[in-house]
Design an enzyme around this catalytic site. Structure first.
Site, PDB file in Angstrom:
ATOM      1  NE  ARG A  52      24.226  11.139   1.678  1.00  0.00           N
ATOM      2  CZ  ARG A  52      24.863  11.223   2.847  1.00  0.00           C
ATOM      3  NH1 ARG A  52      24.249  10.881   3.970  1.00  0.00           N
ATOM      4  NH2 ARG A  52      26.109  11.646   2.910  1.00  0.00           N
ATOM      5  CE1 TYR A 105       3.741  -4.016  -2.631  1.00  0.00           C
ATOM      6  CE2 TYR A 105       5.502  -3.287  -1.187  1.00  0.00           C
ATOM      7  CZ  TYR A 105       5.038  -3.577  -2.446  1.00  0.00           C
ATOM      8  OH  TYR A 105       5.854  -3.427  -3.511  1.00  0.00           O
ATOM      9  CG  ASP A 177       1.233   0.944   4.249  1.00  0.00           C
ATOM     10  OD1 ASP A 177       0.712   1.945   3.719  1.00  0.00           O
ATOM     11  OD2 ASP A 177       1.844   0.064   3.607  1.00  0.00           O
ATOM     12  CE  LYS A 202       1.684   1.807  -5.075  1.00  0.00           C
ATOM     13  NZ  LYS A 202       2.993   1.945  -4.463  1.00  0.00           N
TER      14      LYS A 202
HETATM   15  C1  LIG Z   1       0.162  -0.718   0.607  1.00  0.00           C
HETATM   16  C2  LIG Z   1       1.582  -0.488   0.177  1.00  0.00           C
HETATM   17  N1  LIG Z   1       2.475  -0.116   1.094  1.00  0.00           N
HETATM   18  C3  LIG Z   1       3.764   0.096   0.760  1.00  0.00           C
HETATM   19  C4  LIG Z   1       4.204  -0.067  -0.530  1.00  0.00           C
HETATM   20  C5  LIG Z   1       5.662   0.146  -0.847  1.00  0.00           C
HETATM   21  O1  LIG Z   1       5.848   1.370  -1.454  1.00  0.00           O
HETATM   22  P1  LIG Z   1       7.001   1.638  -2.546  1.00  0.00           P
HETATM   23  O2  LIG Z   1       6.736   0.743  -3.708  1.00  0.00           O
HETATM   24  O3  LIG Z   1       6.848   3.104  -2.821  1.00  0.00           O
HETATM   25  O4  LIG Z   1       8.292   1.321  -1.887  1.00  0.00           O
HETATM   26  C6  LIG Z   1       3.305  -0.437  -1.528  1.00  0.00           C
HETATM   27  C7  LIG Z   1       3.736  -0.611  -2.918  1.00  0.00           C
HETATM   28  O5  LIG Z   1       2.997  -0.977  -3.779  1.00  0.00           O
HETATM   29  C8  LIG Z   1       1.949  -0.659  -1.158  1.00  0.00           C
HETATM   30  O6  LIG Z   1       1.030  -1.052  -2.062  1.00  0.00           O
END
Ligand SMILES: Cc1ncc(COP(=O)(O)O)c(C=O)c1O
Length: 388
Positions: A52, A105, A177, A202
């Site tokens: 961890r 998101y 992000d 992704k």
């Molecule tokens: C642009 C974007 N940021 C963050 C996330 C969150 O990531 P996670 O689903 O791995 O927690 C997503 C999830 O689809 C996303 O599309």
């Protein structure tokens, strides 16, 4: 029993190293004496103790992503949301304030709008492409400015250097992000951001198989975030870190193919009578085409969205005609092309007035263009749209 318990604890002989880093699934390491264990626990020496706190495959992935992002360090986590939660809990005190793009998101939006207020952390939602709106929202109390490098599903393009200047003037950290864009297309830290993060399944992983999240930045910030990820128990598993590293090796190649494909598909869709609007930063009618051209000299990756004139019935028909070649799949960035209906999938938790404000209509379809030959995608989309 003794032999079974000790099986495989010695390294195999031989000087050659595996070309692919080994997968170390051990949850704990053994030390010859207390002094050497203490040196690692006290951060005087590099090493692993208990999973961890960090493990070999996580470290290999973190070093690779930090290198690609031009960052001093990175910390991985069990998901993108775990990386963001760790970041917020490390850097914002109870009673603190965040400014965030309202186009982020849905999971990010929920964390900010639903969970963090219970800790007294409030968020002002803005249009990050409107610098006056952002400046008005920043206060001396603001700890973080959260934006996406490219937003979902309208492909808006915030001006990162300008946002970095506003955040710095207000004493806030700019956290980007870059899930849609990756370091193959943009390195937000080079544009003044303090931290950059990703959802690994992704483009970084690229094959919809590796789970996880990662955040990169300077040593001090990443050390604080690492501590909160460890406290939250949100450590990424070694197998996912190992798979993400394999995906990372082809990232620039894949991003080039995604970009070519999406640009060709956007150009094609704009000629189709059934399509009223294409949202892609290369289209001349895109509101942020100029910012995109400045920040993304190599293009913007595989994402785009478009609107069908006949609304929801046309969307249902298109999904039926495209599957299984181009399936309905509520994620993105796979090597194969997929689509979603944002109004009822990624953005389903939003109220109708919020959907209206974001321009997400019943006829909107989001495409994640894969690495297939663009000519094949155009043919498939053309046939499905003509039939529909
Ligand atoms: C642009 C974007 N940021 C963050 C996330 C969150 O990531 P996670 O689903 O791995 O927690 C997503 C999830 O689809 C996303 O599309």
């Amino acid at each position: 029993m003794t032999r079974a318990a000790r099986a495989g604890t010695h390294s195999p002989p031989g000087a050659a190293l595996p070309l692919v880093p080994a997968l170390h699934q051990s949850t704990v390491h053994a030390y010859p004496d207390l002094a050497s264990l203490h040196r690692v626990l006290d951060d005087e020496e590099r090493g692993q103790v208990y999973y961890r706190f960090g493990h070999y495959n996580g470290q290999v992935l973190e070093e690779a992503v930090a290198c690609l992002e031009g960052a001093a360090a990175a910390v991985s986590a069990a998901s993108g949301m775990a990386a963001l939660t760790g970041t917020v809990l490390a850097l914002v005190e109870a009673g603190g304030h965040i400014v965030a793009d309202r186009n982020t998101y849905g999971g990010t939006h929920s964390l900010l709008a639903v969970d963090l207020p219970r800790l007294g952390i409030t968020t002002t939602f803005v249009d990050a492409a409107d610098l006056d709106d952002v400046e008005r929202a920043l206060t001396p109390r603001t700890g973080l400015l959260l934006v996406e490098a490219l937003t979902n599903p309208m492909m808006r393009v915030p001006d990162l250097p300008a946002l970095a200047a506003l955040a710095a003037a207000a004493g806030a950290k700019l956290v980007v992000d870059s899930t849609f864009t990756t370091p193959a297309l943009i390195r937000p830290l080079d544009h003044g951001a303090d931290l950059v993060w990703h959802s690994i399944p992704k483009y970084l992983g690229g094959h919809s198989a590796a789970m996880g999240g990662i955040v990169a930045g300077d040593d001090g910030l990443v050390a604080r975030i690492r501590q909160s990820v460890v406290h939250l128990g949100a450590t990424l598993g070694p197998f996912d870190a190992w798979m993400a590293l394999l995906g990372l090796k082809t990232l620039p190649l894949r991003m080039r193919a995604h970009t070519l494909g999406a640009t060709a598909v956007a150009r094609f869709l704009a000629t189709q009578p059934a399509v009223t609007r294409v949202h892609h930063p290369t289209r001349p009618d895109h509101p942020h085409a100029a910012v995109a051209a400045r920040l993304y000299p190599d293009g913007t990756g595989g994402m785009l969205s478009f609107e069908l004139a006949r609304g929801r019935p046309a969307v249902d028909e298109l999904i039926r005609r495209l599957g299984p070649a181009i399936p309905l799949s509520p994620s993105l960035a796979d090597v194969a092309t997929t689509l979603v209906h944002p109004a009822t999938t990624t953005h389903r938790s939003l109220r109708q007035d919020d959907l209206d404000a974001l321009g997400i209509t019943e006829g909107l379809v989001r495409l994640s263009v894969g690495i297939e030959e663009p000519v094949d995608l155009v043919a498939e989309l053309g046939a499905a749209l003509a039939d529909a």
